[in-house]
Scaffold this active site. Structure first.
Site, PDB file in Angstrom:
ATOM      1  CB  ALA A  48      -0.905  -0.012   1.224  1.00 50.71           C
ATOM      2  CG  ASN A  49       0.202   4.651  -1.978  1.00 49.66           C
ATOM      3  OD1 ASN A  49      -0.545   5.539  -1.591  1.00 49.66           O
ATOM      4  ND2 ASN A  49      -0.022   3.964  -3.111  1.00 49.66           N
ATOM      5  NE  ARG A  50       4.285   6.907   5.187  1.00 52.95           N
ATOM      6  CZ  ARG A  50       4.154   6.218   6.312  1.00 52.95           C
ATOM      7  NH1 ARG A  50       3.006   6.217   6.966  1.00 52.95           N
ATOM      8  NH2 ARG A  50       5.171   5.530   6.781  1.00 52.95           N
ATOM      9  CB  SER A  51      -2.397   8.097  -1.508  1.00 53.41           C
ATOM     10  OG  SER A  51      -3.516   8.782  -1.998  1.00 53.41           O
ATOM     11  CB  ALA A 109      -1.016   7.411  -4.600  1.00 58.73           C
TER      12      ALA A 109
END
Ligand code: C5P
Length: 209
Positions: A13-16, A79
């Site tokens: 995952a990512n922090r968006s 993102a």
């Protein structure tokens, strides 16, 4: 963001947060546009008055975006994970006590570049985002050309800015002709300003026809 599964319980995952993308969909709908919002796994409210399509992975997102065409304007604020795992195992990967698993990665499709370079059904106005941590304008200008989009909204996402996950943003709008640097404002205000610019663009192109 998108989520890319590793196994049935784990993902990349990512922090968006999805806040900027949802704000753009809300602003476009409030301005009277018919909006399809293709949204990944986020915890922000669904904007009123839009057709919402929920997706998980980059490949699902590309399929949903292609399904939504043709459109007058397409904004790519997601993102998208650059990579997914080469294999998505059906069973949970077990700890064996004998070393760690190797995660082989493969590249995801670039949704913005794919749509911006369509031969038919390319939206007349394609807007991408560039989240950078250094040389923001320089990288974003190159990105606009490399992806083949019309405009890029560039923003600094260094941890000190608090943009990732936060409610505020400092953006630059990069077109073929100019760079407009906007003051710091809320993500809702960035969205409204961007949709206003898009509306003005269409109004001006109609006048010049
Ligand atoms: O290459 P980079 O990820 O920095 O480009 C950012 C822009 O490209 C954003 O508009 C993002 O939504 C879009 N993008 C995409 N598909 C990807 C990666 C990025 O649409 N796989």
């Amino acid at each position: 963001p998108t989520h890319e599964p590793i196994d049935p319980v784990r993902y990349i995952a990512n922090r968006s947060s999805g806040k900027q993308g949802h704000a753009i969909a809300a602003a476009a709908a409030a301005a009277g546009a018919m909006v399809t919002l293709v949204s990944g796994p986020v915890n922000v409210p669904d904007p009123p008055g839009v057709k919402l399509i929920k997706v998980e992975t980059a490949r699902d997102m590309l399929a949903a975006v292609e399904q939504a065409l043709p459109v007058d304007a397409a904004v790519f604020a997601a993102a998208v994970a650059d990579w997914r795992t080469a294999t998505n195992t059906a069973e949970k990967i077990k700890k064996t006590g004998k070393g760690t698993p190797e995660l082989a990665l493969v590249e995801n499709p670039d949704i913005l570049a794919t749509v911006a370079q369509l031969k038919t059904r390319r939206p007349p106005l394609v807007i991408g985002f560039a989240a950078e941590t250094e040389h923001v304008l320089e990288h974003a200008k190159k990105k606009r050309k490399a992806k083949g989009c019309d405009w890029i909204v560039a923003n600094d996402v260094s941890p000190r800015t608090g943009v990732m996950g936060g409610d505020r943003n400092t953006a630059h709008l990069i077109t073929a002709e100019a760079v407009e640097s906007w003051p710091e404002m809320s993500k809702a205000e960035v969205a409204e300003r961007l949709m206003l610019r898009a509306a003005r663009h269409f109004a001006e192109s109609e006048i010049s026809v």
